[in-house]
Design a protein around this motif. Structure first.
Motif, PDB file in Angstrom:
ATOM      1  N   ARG A 146      -8.982   4.012  -2.612  1.00 30.97           N
ATOM      2  CA  ARG A 146      -8.846   2.947  -1.628  1.00 30.97           C
ATOM      3  C   ARG A 146      -9.707   1.775  -2.073  1.00 30.97           C
ATOM      4  NH1 ARG A 146      -8.695   5.187   4.494  1.00 30.97           N
ATOM      5  NH2 ARG A 146      -8.618   2.915   4.782  1.00 30.97           N
ATOM      6  N   THR A 147      -9.077   0.633  -2.236  1.00 35.07           N
ATOM      7  CA  THR A 147      -9.770  -0.576  -2.670  1.00 35.07           C
ATOM      8  C   THR A 147      -9.764  -1.595  -1.533  1.00 35.07           C
ATOM      9  OG1 THR A 147      -7.751  -1.616  -3.502  1.00 35.07           O
ATOM     10  CG2 THR A 147      -8.954  -0.169  -5.022  1.00 35.07           C
ATOM     11  N   MET A 151      -6.271  -3.027  -1.103  1.00 37.15           N
ATOM     12  CA  MET A 151      -5.363  -2.074  -0.463  1.00 37.15           C
ATOM     13  C   MET A 151      -5.655  -1.963   1.026  1.00 37.15           C
ATOM     14  SD  MET A 151      -5.106   1.954  -0.385  1.00 37.15           S
ATOM     15  CE  MET A 151      -5.766   1.773   1.273  1.00 37.15           C
ATOM     16  N   ASP A 152      -6.958  -1.871   1.366  1.00 40.18           N
ATOM     17  CA  ASP A 152      -7.323  -1.738   2.775  1.00 40.18           C
ATOM     18  C   ASP A 152      -6.919  -2.973   3.582  1.00 40.18           C
ATOM     19  OD1 ASP A 152      -8.359   0.843   2.770  1.00 40.18           O
ATOM     20  OD2 ASP A 152     -10.383   0.185   2.259  1.00 40.18           O
ATOM     21  N   ALA A 173      -3.223  -2.664   4.080  1.00 37.95           N
ATOM     22  CA  ALA A 173      -2.934  -1.526   4.944  1.00 37.95           C
ATOM     23  C   ALA A 173      -3.323  -1.799   6.392  1.00 37.95           C
ATOM     24  CB  ALA A 173      -3.654  -0.287   4.428  1.00 37.95           C
ATOM     25  N   LEU A 220       2.504   0.385  -1.294  1.00 38.53           N
ATOM     26  CA  LEU A 220       1.331  -0.030  -2.051  1.00 38.53           C
ATOM     27  C   LEU A 220       1.117   0.910  -3.227  1.00 38.53           C
ATOM     28  CD1 LEU A 220      -1.057  -0.743   0.964  1.00 38.53           C
ATOM     29  CD2 LEU A 220       0.356  -2.385  -0.293  1.00 38.53           C
ATOM     30  N   VAL A 249      -1.395   2.306  -5.960  1.00 38.71           N
ATOM     31  CA  VAL A 249      -2.834   2.427  -6.141  1.00 38.71           C
ATOM     32  C   VAL A 249      -3.134   3.438  -7.245  1.00 38.71           C
ATOM     33  CG1 VAL A 249      -3.353   1.816  -3.752  1.00 38.71           C
ATOM     34  CG2 VAL A 249      -3.003   4.214  -4.354  1.00 38.71           C
ATOM     35  N   GLU A 281      -0.912   6.074 -11.461  1.00 34.93           N
ATOM     36  CA  GLU A 281      -0.875   5.430 -10.156  1.00 34.93           C
ATOM     37  C   GLU A 281       0.172   6.102  -9.291  1.00 34.93           C
ATOM     38  OE1 GLU A 281       0.149   1.357 -11.079  1.00 34.93           O
ATOM     39  OE2 GLU A 281       2.276   1.755 -10.795  1.00 34.93           O
ATOM     40  N   CYS A 338      -1.541  -2.815  -6.236  1.00 36.17           N
ATOM     41  CA  CYS A 338      -2.930  -3.130  -5.899  1.00 36.17           C
ATOM     42  C   CYS A 338      -3.899  -2.773  -7.022  1.00 36.17           C
ATOM     43  CB  CYS A 338      -3.333  -2.379  -4.628  1.00 36.17           C
ATOM     44  SG  CYS A 338      -2.391  -2.831  -3.175  1.00 36.17           S
ATOM     45  N   ARG A 339      -3.388  -2.305  -8.137  1.00 33.01           N
ATOM     46  CA  ARG A 339      -4.254  -1.926  -9.259  1.00 33.01           C
ATOM     47  C   ARG A 339      -4.571  -3.117 -10.163  1.00 33.01           C
ATOM     48  NH1 ARG A 339      -2.293   2.034 -13.075  1.00 33.01           N
ATOM     49  NH2 ARG A 339      -4.501   2.357 -13.564  1.00 33.01           N
ATOM     50  N   PRO A 367      -3.396  -8.910  -7.110  1.00 32.68           N
ATOM     51  CA  PRO A 367      -2.310  -7.988  -6.783  1.00 32.68           C
ATOM     52  C   PRO A 367      -0.956  -8.633  -7.061  1.00 32.68           C
ATOM     53  CG  PRO A 367      -3.926  -8.061  -5.033  1.00 32.68           C
ATOM     54  CD  PRO A 367      -4.274  -9.163  -5.965  1.00 32.68           C
TER      55      PRO A 367
END
Length: 202
Positions: free
Chosen positions: A75-76, A79-80, A83, A94, A96, A112, A179-180, A184
């Protein structure tokens, strides 16, 4: 035989998945083909039904963000942030990477995972019953997903073990954000416009 979507069908679908079956079912976007990741034979059948290239990993559906931890997913902040938007649960997928936590055997070898939390009571109840599922659009590889079951079945190389008929769906896929990478990247524009994603991240 096609079956209509009702809450009473959840255990029917779960039983099929627990037996290593492939289920055609409605989602909050397009129709999907779902399997339990615990059954490699089911996963192989799903690939064969779609004639999907083996190197194209399947996306994962989960009931909530708490399900990401046991999958070993990272969780980055980006991403958060996505989300936490109004599009989750919903039509936002997403991609990740992995944290240092252990991961399930069925995720070994991946760099991923693309995951989504659907905004669909039936699917959410199924995911809470089954845990994470591998779910991909119900269409032949390279074809658009039809809006009705009748248009989907002729595209497939065989027939799923169970068909849940949810009527006419939009035919519009979820929007996929990787999201990696920094920044992004929208890798597939679907229901949610790319402009909206950029505004969320601004």
């Amino acid at each position: 035989m096609a079956q209509a979507v009702t809450e009473t069908k959840i255990e029917t679908v779960a039983a099929c998945l627990r037996e290593g079956g492939v289920v055609l079912l409605p989602t909050d976007t397009v129709y999907g083909l779902a399997v339990s990741p615990e059954y490699p034979e089911a996963v192989a059948r799903l690939f064969a039904l779609k004639q999907r290239p083996a190197q194209r990993n399947l996306p994962v559906m989960v009931a909530d963000l708490e399900a990401l931890g046991p999958l070993g997913l990272e969780r980055t902040p980006v991403m958060d942030r996505l989300a936490a938007s109004s599009f989750v649960p919903g039509a936002l997928t997403l991609a990740v990477g992995f944290s240092e936590r252990p991961r399930p055997i069925w995720l070994e070898g991946r760099e991923e995972v693309a995951f989504r939390i659907p905004n669909h009571p039936f699917l959410l109840a199924l995911l809470r019953t089954m845990g994470p599922l591998l779910v991909t659009s119900a269409n032949g590889h390279g074809m658009a997903t039809a809006e009705r079951v009748e248009g989907i079945l002729p595209q497939l190389s065989g027939r799923p073990d169970l068909v849940i008929d949810g009527g006419t769906l939009s035919g519009d896929p979820s929007t996929l954000v990787n999201c990696r990478v920094d920044p992004p990247r929208v890798e597939r524009e679907g229901v949610i416009p790319e402009k909206t994603i950029r505004e969320l991240l601004a």
